[in-house]
Design a protein around this motif. Structure first.
Motif, mmCIF file in Angstrom:
data_model
loop_
_atom_site.group_PDB
_atom_site.id
_atom_site.type_symbol
_atom_site.label_atom_id
_atom_site.label_comp_id
_atom_site.label_asym_id
_atom_site.label_seq_id
_atom_site.Cartn_x
_atom_site.Cartn_y
_atom_site.Cartn_z
ATOM 1 N N ASP A 171 85.437 -43.434 -0.287
ATOM 2 C CA ASP A 171 84.673 -44.152 -1.310
ATOM 3 C C ASP A 171 83.196 -43.785 -1.242
ATOM 4 O O ASP A 171 82.509 -43.726 -2.268
ATOM 5 N N CYS A 172 82.689 -43.545 -0.031
ATOM 6 C CA CYS A 172 81.295 -43.107 0.109
ATOM 7 C C CYS A 172 81.095 -41.772 -0.613
ATOM 8 O O CYS A 172 80.094 -41.582 -1.318
ATOM 9 N N LYS A 173 82.030 -40.852 -0.442
ATOM 10 C CA LYS A 173 81.930 -39.555 -1.104
ATOM 11 C C LYS A 173 81.977 -39.713 -2.620
ATOM 12 O O LYS A 173 81.227 -39.057 -3.359
ATOM 13 N N LEU A 174 82.856 -40.589 -3.094
ATOM 14 C CA LEU A 174 82.983 -40.801 -4.530
ATOM 15 C C LEU A 174 81.713 -41.402 -5.131
ATOM 16 O O LEU A 174 81.368 -41.126 -6.283
ATOM 17 N N ARG A 175 81.003 -42.224 -4.331
ATOM 18 C CA ARG A 175 79.751 -42.818 -4.813
ATOM 19 C C ARG A 175 78.555 -41.898 -4.627
ATOM 20 O O ARG A 175 77.465 -42.186 -5.112
ATOM 21 N N GLY A 176 78.747 -40.818 -3.889
ATOM 22 C CA GLY A 176 77.636 -39.921 -3.615
ATOM 23 C C GLY A 176 76.723 -40.424 -2.519
ATOM 24 O O GLY A 176 75.561 -40.002 -2.414
ATOM 25 N N ASN A 177 77.232 -41.311 -1.663
ATOM 26 C CA ASN A 177 76.427 -41.830 -0.562
ATOM 27 C C ASN A 177 76.187 -40.769 0.503
ATOM 28 O O ASN A 177 77.087 -39.984 0.812
ATOM 29 N N VAL A 178 75.015 -40.777 1.068
ATOM 30 C CA VAL A 178 74.740 -39.970 2.256
ATOM 31 C C VAL A 178 75.329 -40.701 3.455
ATOM 32 O O VAL A 178 75.183 -41.918 3.590
ATOM 33 N N CYS A 179 76.036 -39.980 4.331
ATOM 34 C CA CYS A 179 76.665 -40.606 5.491
ATOM 35 C C CYS A 179 75.597 -41.207 6.400
ATOM 36 O O CYS A 179 74.723 -40.496 6.912
ATOM 37 N N VAL A 180 75.674 -42.517 6.631
ATOM 38 C CA VAL A 180 74.651 -43.196 7.422
ATOM 39 C C VAL A 180 74.729 -42.796 8.893
ATOM 40 O O VAL A 180 73.717 -42.837 9.606
ATOM 41 N N MET A 181 75.928 -42.414 9.365
ATOM 42 C CA MET A 181 76.049 -41.993 10.757
ATOM 43 C C MET A 181 75.430 -40.623 10.969
ATOM 44 O O MET A 181 74.688 -40.402 11.928
ATOM 45 N N VAL A 182 75.726 -39.710 10.064
ATOM 46 C CA VAL A 182 75.225 -38.345 10.208
ATOM 47 C C VAL A 182 73.731 -38.271 9.935
ATOM 48 O O VAL A 182 72.975 -37.637 10.680
ATOM 49 N N ALA A 183 73.280 -38.933 8.872
ATOM 50 C CA ALA A 183 71.886 -38.809 8.445
ATOM 51 C C ALA A 183 70.928 -39.692 9.228
ATOM 52 O O ALA A 183 69.786 -39.305 9.476
ATOM 53 N N HIS A 184 71.401 -40.881 9.619
ATOM 54 C CA HIS A 184 70.485 -41.847 10.229
ATOM 55 C C HIS A 184 70.916 -42.324 11.616
ATOM 56 O O HIS A 184 70.193 -43.104 12.245
ATOM 57 N N GLY A 185 72.090 -41.918 12.087
ATOM 58 C CA GLY A 185 72.555 -42.387 13.387
ATOM 59 C C GLY A 185 72.935 -43.851 13.387
ATOM 60 O O GLY A 185 72.891 -44.512 14.425
ATOM 61 N N THR A 186 73.316 -44.372 12.221
ATOM 62 C CA THR A 186 73.686 -45.784 12.095
ATOM 63 C C THR A 186 75.162 -45.972 12.433
ATOM 64 O O THR A 186 76.017 -45.296 11.843
ATOM 65 N N PRO A 187 75.507 -46.846 13.361
ATOM 66 C CA PRO A 187 76.917 -47.097 13.670
ATOM 67 C C PRO A 187 77.670 -47.545 12.419
ATOM 68 O O PRO A 187 77.173 -48.373 11.645
ATOM 69 N N CYS A 188 78.865 -47.027 12.209
ATOM 70 C CA CYS A 188 79.613 -47.316 10.986
ATOM 71 C C CYS A 188 81.104 -47.245 11.273
ATOM 72 O O CYS A 188 81.593 -46.292 11.880
ATOM 73 N N LEU A 189 81.839 -48.260 10.815
ATOM 74 C CA LEU A 189 83.285 -48.289 10.986
ATOM 75 C C LEU A 189 84.012 -47.706 9.774
ATOM 76 O O LEU A 189 85.237 -47.777 9.694
ATOM 77 N N GLY A 190 83.276 -47.127 8.855
ATOM 78 C CA GLY A 190 83.874 -46.567 7.650
ATOM 79 C C GLY A 190 85.031 -45.612 7.885
ATOM 80 O O GLY A 190 86.035 -45.663 7.165
#
Length: 260
Positions: A171-190
């Protein structure tokens, strides 16, 4: 009278929960008005005062089983329902109250209540499927209204509901979201969480909290490696899985791996 009884009968039941998933049905607004014309709402305390006795074609059940009375009542609901669908994290995984399953509930009761001896409760908070057969589980905290409408219309049409089996990452890809883990180091259970929210939190630069529970084939061990690489210690990696869906098997197994 014959025509009225031919109309499918819908019942909505509450057990241990916050009512949020029932309110999602009311939030359907215009769609709910159309639905109300297609079914007979036989029992729904949030929206009606009365109760029609007898059997129900479809029962939606919110909440977990936390008391002996709940355990008896859900068996009666199952007996009277042609189809039973559980809605929300409480009903499908035990809910936030399932955190009692990791400790001694008697200690909690002694802290919260002046007279804990008056409290009749079970040692655990368990999903509905632990007690009776369930025809379909709809996850979320709260559930998504478009998924709820799909489930109801599917059962009215006599088919299996179609809900996504993929993770929030898609869903992140479909919305065009930048991955928060890769880009910002934010923990994510996505990567291990069932889709349904439309990747709401990552869209606002926050990590996924796992509200929709584990997707069908989660690889929590692999994600744990990434969380560790972000500098999150074992205690906090355990805590990220012990929230709304702590009792879901995949999340519980991963959190248990980090027990001291």
């Amino acid at each position: 009278m014959a025509n009225r009884r031919a109309t499918p009968r819908l019942a909505v039941w509450k057990f241990a929960s916050c009512d949020g998933c029932q309110l999602t049905l009311l939030d359907c607004e215009d769609e709910f008005l159309g639905l109300a014309g297609a079914v007979e709402i036989a029992y729904f305390p949030e929206a009606t005062r009365g109760q029609l006795r007898g059997r129900y074609d479809l029962s939606l059940v919110e909440g977990s089983i936390t008391t002996p009375h709940d355990a008896e009542r859900i068996r009666e609901v199952r007996r009277r329902s042609a189809h039973l669908v559980t809605i929300g994290a409480c009903a499908t995984a035990g809910g936030i109250q399932g955190l009692r399953n990791f400790a001694d509930v008697r200690e909690y009761a002694a802290v919260v209540y002046a007279r804990p001896d008056y409290i009749a409760t079970l040692a655990t908070s368990t999903p509905i499927a632990d007690h009776v057969p369930v025809d379909f589980e709809l996850r979320g905290c709260p559930i998504a209204k478009h998924q709820l409408l799909e489930v109801i219309t599917a059962f009215l049409a006599g088919r299996r509901p179609v809900t996504p089996a993929h993770s929030v990452c898609l869903d992140c890809k479909l919305r065009g979201n930048v991955c928060v883990m890769v880009a910002h180091g934010t923990p994510c259970l996505g990567p291990v969480t069932h889709a349904g929210c439309g990747a709401l939190c990552p869209a606002y630069h926050r990590g996924c909290y796992g509200c929709y529970g584990p997707q069908e084939t989660p690889n929590a061990v692999s994600l744990d490696t990434q969380l560790e690489a972000l500098g999150i210690d074992a205690r906090d990696r355990r805590r990220v899985y012990r929230t709304f869906n702590a009792g879901a098997p995949a999340f519980r197994e991963e959190s248990d791996r980090h027990d001291p």
